[in-house]
Design an enzyme around this catalytic site. Structure first.
Site, PDB file in Angstrom:
ATOM      1  CE1 TYR A   1      -6.678  -3.531   8.506  1.00  0.00           C
ATOM      2  CE2 TYR A   1      -5.732  -5.714   8.191  1.00  0.00           C
ATOM      3  CZ  TYR A   1      -5.897  -4.402   7.774  1.00  0.00           C
ATOM      4  OH  TYR A   1      -5.290  -3.972   6.620  1.00  0.00           O
TER       5      TYR A   1
ATOM      6  CD  GLU B   1     -20.017  21.432 -20.019  1.00  0.00           C
ATOM      7  OE1 GLU B   1     -19.100  20.767 -20.522  1.00  0.00           O
ATOM      8  OE2 GLU B   1     -20.733  22.203 -20.674  1.00  0.00           O
TER       9      GLU B   1
ATOM     10  CE  LYS C   1      -4.836   2.926   4.978  1.00  0.00           C
ATOM     11  NZ  LYS C   1      -5.740   1.747   4.952  1.00  0.00           N
TER      12      LYS C   1
ATOM     13  CG  HIS D   1     -42.531  21.588 -12.745  1.00  0.00           C
ATOM     14  ND1 HIS D   1     -42.725  20.273 -12.373  1.00  0.00           N
ATOM     15  CD2 HIS D   1     -43.339  22.332 -11.946  1.00  0.00           C
ATOM     16  CE1 HIS D   1     -43.626  20.227 -11.402  1.00  0.00           C
ATOM     17  NE2 HIS D   1     -44.005  21.461 -11.113  1.00  0.00           N
TER      18      HIS D   1
ATOM     19  CB  SER E   1     -14.727  24.752 -29.515  1.00  0.00           C
ATOM     20  OG  SER E   1     -14.677  23.927 -30.662  1.00  0.00           O
TER      21      SER E   1
ATOM     22  CB  SER F   1      -0.936  -0.006   1.213  1.00  0.00           C
ATOM     23  OG  SER F   1      -0.206  -0.233   2.396  1.00  0.00           O
TER      24      SER F   1
ATOM     25  CD  GLN G   1      -3.364  -2.351   1.731  1.00  0.00           C
ATOM     26  OE1 GLN G   1      -2.679  -2.652   2.712  1.00  0.00           O
ATOM     27  NE2 GLN G   1      -3.103  -2.812   0.520  1.00  0.00           N
TER      28      GLN G   1
ATOM     29  CE  LYS H   1     -19.390  25.022 -28.562  1.00  0.00           C
ATOM     30  NZ  LYS H   1     -20.643  24.614 -27.993  1.00  0.00           N
TER      31      LYS H   1
HETATM   32  N1  ARG Z   1      -1.735  -1.313   4.841  1.00  0.00           N
HETATM   33  C1  ARG Z   1      -2.637  -1.856   5.817  1.00  0.00           C
HETATM   34  C2  ARG Z   1      -3.971  -1.134   5.706  1.00  0.00           C
HETATM   35  O1  ARG Z   1      -4.012  -0.129   5.054  1.00  0.00           O
HETATM   36  C3  ARG Z   1      -2.041  -1.649   7.177  1.00  0.00           C
HETATM   37  C4  ARG Z   1      -2.542  -2.615   8.179  1.00  0.00           C
HETATM   38  C5  ARG Z   1      -1.905  -3.928   7.994  1.00  0.00           C
HETATM   39  N2  ARG Z   1      -2.347  -4.858   8.955  1.00  0.00           N
HETATM   40  C6  ARG Z   1      -2.284  -6.144   8.712  1.00  0.00           C
HETATM   41  N3  ARG Z   1      -2.725  -6.933   9.656  1.00  0.00           N
HETATM   42  N4  ARG Z   1      -1.815  -6.622   7.609  1.00  0.00           N
HETATM   43  O2  ARG Z   1      -4.987  -1.557   6.201  1.00  0.00           O
END
Ligand code: ARG
Length: 459
Positions: free
Chosen positions: A316, A289, A324, A155, A276, A22, A321, A282
């Site tokens: 978890y 837009e 993000k 409308h 354009s 990541s 991941q 134009k």
């Molecule tokens: N890159 C992971 C994430 O964004 C970090 C956490 C990793 N934890 C694990 N148990 N592999 O979630």
């Protein structure tokens, strides 16, 4: 450096490494990762889990990494799995064995939960600042246009006359709610997950409340499993950002219509328009837009994260991941859109006379003509019918109500007198409407003053 090589006998397949890594995107929160680590080791030392010397050398090392990353002397090495591995490896290179103690009493699960919260908090504050500038620009336009008449639509058909100030005031309310949503989300999410470990807390005598305090949280989160599994706050944020985009998009749609050759209510400044490649005449509203278009990707982020989270067992899972890239993209998109939009409307020219002429035709004063009859004792339903006849008469003659002679009025209803012209003038139609929230000038002045007072309370 891998954080977890010990129990493995083979190297990771390169494609697996690439798929799993990541660092290409989580490097975005290196500042927050380092700030979180500094708070964590400060707490470890206070609790006697690390010596003061160990803490000092770790903190120095981390501060060095931060400075070097900030000024570009240190480049993030993309061969590491994630930003956490990169920082830890670099720390050990700098300070040796003490660096190996950084990860005492924490897991990447609570670490990443912390980093993402710290990042999100910073971004919420930035977005609030941008929304505030937009609100203040809207109130400025309102001040300038309490007497700029224009048609209000339902409308997309002309309905009743309003003013530009009133129309802008509607968006002021929307973005004011958006601002308050961001504040609410911040307050609700502002609890620290660090010290929750992988999922079950730790056996070290951590002072989680102290770490939370060092990082300006309202306190620590209260369940270690929830701490590492909670992404509600991101879903709430993406929902709030989607709503901001929805508001911007509606506004853009109106600007595109207003800027069209047919309407010409506004003219977007050259600096915010594009041309354009083939048609020399134009001048296109591309920014409006694009803001409208980018709304889709922010909605996409919301639906994507909701879907990612819906089947995850506690606590978890690596699926998380995926929160993000889409959150980063949504945040950056929204920030860009608000800034550009604010620039576009602050430079846009409002064609007052075109707006006013448009409000004058299209029978936007028909309701007021009916109200005139009602005020002279005609039941509203009958008045509605009489004015319908007036409108039909005018359509056939291609004139507006104001153009009719008093004889023509009287031919349809003898109740009409000379004062009807005053009663159905654009100024009267608008400025007699002074109930709370209505477009009349007196009411608008009160609202604008309230807006000023509200803006002064925003930090
Ligand atoms: N890159 C992971 C994430 O964004 C970090 C956490 C990793 N934890 C694990 N148990 N592999 O979630």
């Amino acid at each position: 450096m891998k954080l977890w090589g010990g129990r493995f006998t083979k190297e990771t397949n390169q494609l697996v490494h690439n798929f799993n890594a990541s660092i290409s995107f989580d490097q975005k929160f290196y500042k927050q990762d380092i700030a979180g680590s500094i708070a964590h080791v400060t707490m470890l030392a206070k609790q006697g889990i690390l010596t003061n010397d160990e803490k000092k050398s770790i903190v120095n090392g981390l501060e060095g990494i931060l400075t070097d990353l900030d000024n570009g002397t240190l480049q993030i090495d993309g061969t590491h799995e994630d930003i956490h591995s990169f920082v830890e490896a670099n720390l050990i290179e700098r300070v040796g064995d003490a660096g190996k103690k950084l990860h005492t009493g924490r897991s990447r699960n609570d670490q990443v939960a912390l980093d993402m919260k710290l990042y999100t908090r910073d971004e919420i504050l930035e977005i609030k600042t941008l929304v505030k500038s937009l609100l203040s620009e809207l109130n400025t336009i309102m001040k300038d246009h309490t007497e700029t008449f224009m048609p209000g639509f339902t409308h997309l058909q002309k309905a009743q006359p309003i003013t530009l100030a009133h129309h802008m005031g509607a968006y002021f309310e929307m973005f004011k709610r958006d601002y308050s949503r961001l504040t609410d989300i911040y307050t609700r999410m502002n609890y620290s997950p660090i010290g929750s470990g992988a999922l079950a807390g730790t056996t070290y005598p951590l002072d989680r409340a102290y770490t939370a305090e060092l990082l300006n949280f309202a306190g620590p989160t209260m369940n270690s499993m929830d701490s590492v599994a909670d992404r509600d706050y991101l879903i709430e944020l993406l929902s709030a950002l989607s709503t901001i985009m929805m508001h911007l998009s509606r506004f853009c749609e109106e600007i595109i219509i207003w800027n069209s050759n047919e309407y010409q209510f506004v003219e977007i400044d050259d600096a915010y328009s594009t041309g354009s490649s083939i048609m020399p005449q134009k001048k296109n509203p591309d920014i409006a837009e694009l803001v409208r278009g980018k709304t889709g990707r922010v909605y996409g982020a919301l639906v994507s994260l909701l879907t990612t989270m819906k089947g995850l067992p506690l606590a978890y899972n690596k699926d998380m991941q995926e929160d993000k890239e889409l959150t980063f993209d949504a945040i950056d998109t929204v920030k860009g859109c608000i800034s550009l939009f604010t620039g576009m409307i602050s430079t846009m020219k409002f064609n007052k006379s075109v707006m006013e002429a448009s409000a004058k035709n299209g029978f936007t004063n028909a309701t007021d003509a009916a109200d005139y009859l009602v005020n002279h004792g005609v039941p509203f339903r009958d008045a509605h019918g009489i004015v319908g006849q007036l409108v039909l008469y005018c359509i056939n003659k291609n004139i507006s109500l104001d153009d009719m002679s008093i004889e023509e009025f009287k031919a349809i209803s003898p109740v009409f007198e000379e004062d009807v012209y005053e009663a159905i003038s654009l100024e009267t139609c608008v400025n007699k409407r002074n109930t709370i929230g209505a477009p009349g000038k007196e009411m608008m002045k009160q609202v604008i003053a309230q807006n000023d007072a509200y803006l002064a309370t925003l930090n």
